[in-house]
Design an enzyme around this catalytic site. Structure first.
Site, PDB file in Angstrom:
ATOM      1  N   ARG A 262      46.310  29.265  47.102  1.00 45.49           N
ATOM      2  CA  ARG A 262      47.274  29.560  46.043  1.00 45.49           C
ATOM      3  C   ARG A 262      48.687  29.514  46.611  1.00 45.49           C
ATOM      4  O   ARG A 262      48.948  30.046  47.688  1.00 45.49           O
ATOM      5  CB  ARG A 262      47.004  30.927  45.422  1.00 45.49           C
ATOM      6  N   ARG A 277      48.279  39.255  50.397  1.00 46.29           N
ATOM      7  CA  ARG A 277      48.573  38.139  49.499  1.00 46.29           C
ATOM      8  C   ARG A 277      48.843  36.904  50.354  1.00 46.29           C
ATOM      9  O   ARG A 277      49.920  36.756  50.920  1.00 46.29           O
ATOM     10  CB  ARG A 277      49.783  38.472  48.620  1.00 46.29           C
ATOM     11  N   GLU A 349      43.985  45.998  43.432  1.00 41.75           N
ATOM     12  CA  GLU A 349      42.988  45.091  42.867  1.00 41.75           C
ATOM     13  C   GLU A 349      42.204  44.369  43.958  1.00 41.75           C
ATOM     14  O   GLU A 349      42.765  43.857  44.918  1.00 41.75           O
ATOM     15  CB  GLU A 349      43.674  44.048  41.983  1.00 41.75           C
ATOM     16  N   SER A 352      38.578  40.795  39.721  1.00 44.74           N
ATOM     17  CA  SER A 352      38.763  40.686  38.277  1.00 44.74           C
ATOM     18  C   SER A 352      37.530  39.987  37.719  1.00 44.74           C
ATOM     19  O   SER A 352      37.133  38.939  38.232  1.00 44.74           O
ATOM     20  CB  SER A 352      40.007  39.864  37.929  1.00 44.74           C
ATOM     21  N   ARG A 390      40.683  40.992  51.125  1.00 44.36           N
ATOM     22  CA  ARG A 390      41.058  42.308  50.612  1.00 44.36           C
ATOM     23  C   ARG A 390      39.989  43.343  50.913  1.00 44.36           C
ATOM     24  O   ARG A 390      40.284  44.523  51.131  1.00 44.36           O
ATOM     25  CB  ARG A 390      41.352  42.232  49.113  1.00 44.36           C
TER      26      ARG A 390
END
Length: 429
Positions: A262, A277, A349, A352, A390
């Site tokens: 990403r 990130r 988070e 999801s 994560r």
């Protein structure tokens, strides 16, 4: 992608649902394009009918020796043929215009999704586990002595720039063990089929799972047109693109461990320290393809699969329902799992899980055939099960000890050669 027939029949409901996501009413604009498209199609069909009728009369005029009528009819045939071709092209242009417009409109939220403009309106559903009471100041993952030797940011910056990391030694092995643990849990206990997929895909695949056209800047494209996947949702979901499946083959439940890429466009200044990130990371993804009627039950099932990973690792977490303003573009409803990070003194988070209804299936033309019925679009769901990096952060921070070492979850011990701790010097013992 939305069904224009639904919008024709329910324009007010469509606009009301969009407004819940903070999107201005669009039904009038879409229906105007649709009306122009349909008018062009009708006109093209009328021209074709006139061409066919004139073509039949040409032969009759020729047979009776009426040269003037023959020439008039022949000219009419040519005129209607040209008119029909022009109108067909114009209808095609309107069709492309409509499709492009529909492709940029987010999915409609389910009625049960809470309203709200942003993450402040998300609703907590439940919590699991109690954060440890520590008698020392907890550190973030990149400052824990046990982890420091295994998190090599300077070398990564030399190789690739910011937002990359080189993992070494004990930390690299724990990272690998986490991915293997997740795959084993999902395949042996949760009934997901392990899959290995490419990380380079065609543009159609990115469009099918709504990364394109809206989010092109968030992904990487190669010079020969391939796209690097942001998650294996792209490959797993598109594995049924263009197919008509037997209803008896559903649900299809898949999982894959892949690298993900990403650009993190628009996130400058957010979480730049450490590995929270990154531009390149790993995820164990879950995807379900099912009938629309079973999608909500599958959503709850997939959420439990993700929760089970955290519970087996002993990591406290909370489950929340995202509000309309915080949901992803393709989602009808989303559960986020947020894991406790003592170094940040907050939940962050880690997964999801979303149900997309038939939104992606229309983009991919993925259908199933009910017994004795006509093909219908499938429903698709996707979720992290989990984000490996994560999860590594959570394991390090929740397992940190006052002496700088890290105690590792029992569930990982079989994947670490029986070892259960990283010493303050970075050794796996």
């Amino acid at each position: 992608m939305h069904d224009i027939r639904f919008i024709r029949e329910n324009p007010a409901a469509f606009d009301a649902a969009l407004s819940r996501r903070g999107v201005a009413p669009m039904s009038a604009e879409l229906l105007a394009i649709d009306e122009a498209r349909r008018a062009k199609i009708l006109a093209a069909e009328t021209a074709a009918a006139a061409q066919n009728a004139a073509s039949k009369d040409v032969g009759a005029a020729k047979a009776r020796g009426d040269d003037a009528e023959f020439e008039r009819l022949r000219a009419l045939v040519a005129e209607k043929k040209a008119e029909g071709a022009r109108l067909t092209d114009e209808a095609g242009a309107e069709d492309a215009r409509l499709r492009n417009a529909l492709a940029t409109i987010p999915n409609l939220p389910l009625a049960e999704v809470p309203d709200g403009p942003d993450e402040t309106a998300n609703v907590e559903v439940r919590r699991w586990g109690t954060p440890r009471a520590l008698d020392f100041k907890p550190l973030e993952h990149f400052d824990i002595p046990a982890a420091k030797p295994g998190l090599d940011f300077p070398t990564a910056a030399k190789l690739s720039g910011s937002r990359f990391v080189v993992l070494r030694g004990a930390v690299a092995r724990v990272h690998r063990g986490l991915a293997q643990f997740m795959l084993d849990l999902h395949t042996t206990e949760h009934g997901l089929a392990e899959t290995w997929t490419p990380v380079l895909v065609k543009e159609d695949a990115m469009f099918g799972t709504n990364q394109l056209p809206k989010f092109a800047e968030d992904s990487y494209q190669t010079t020969n047109g391939w796209w690097l996947i942001p998650t294996s949702e792209v490959t797993l979901t598109n594995s049924v693109a263009g197919d008509i499946l037997d209803e008896g083959a559903l649900p299809i439940r898949l999982t894959a461990h892949t690298h993900c890429f990403r650009s993190e466009a628009g996130s400058a200044g957010k979480d730049t320290t450490g590995m929270l990130r990154q531009h390149q990371f790993e995820k164990v993804e879950m995807v379900t393809i099912c009938t629309p009627e079973t999608a909500l039950a599958e959503h709850d099932r997939m959420t439990k699969c993700a929760e089970a990973v955290l519970e087996r690792l002993g990591l406290p977490y909370r489950t929340i329902v995202l509000c309309t303003g915080d949901m992803g573009f393709g989602a009808q409803k989303t559960h986020d799992l947020e894991v406790w990070l003592p170094g940040q003194n907050t939940y962050r988070e880690i997964s999801s899980v979303s149900t997309c209804g038939q939104f992606q299936a229309r983009r991919m033309n993925a259908r199933y055939r009910p017994a004795g019925g006509k093909p219908e679009f499938v429903a698709t769901l996707n979720g992290s099960g989990l984000a490996v990096g994560r999860c590594l952060i959570a394991v390090l921070e929740n397992g940190q000890q006052a002496d700088g070492s890290v105690t590792l979850p029992e569930a990982l011990v079989p994947y670490l050669g029986g070892k259960s701790r990283i010493t303050a010097e970075g050794q796996l013992v």
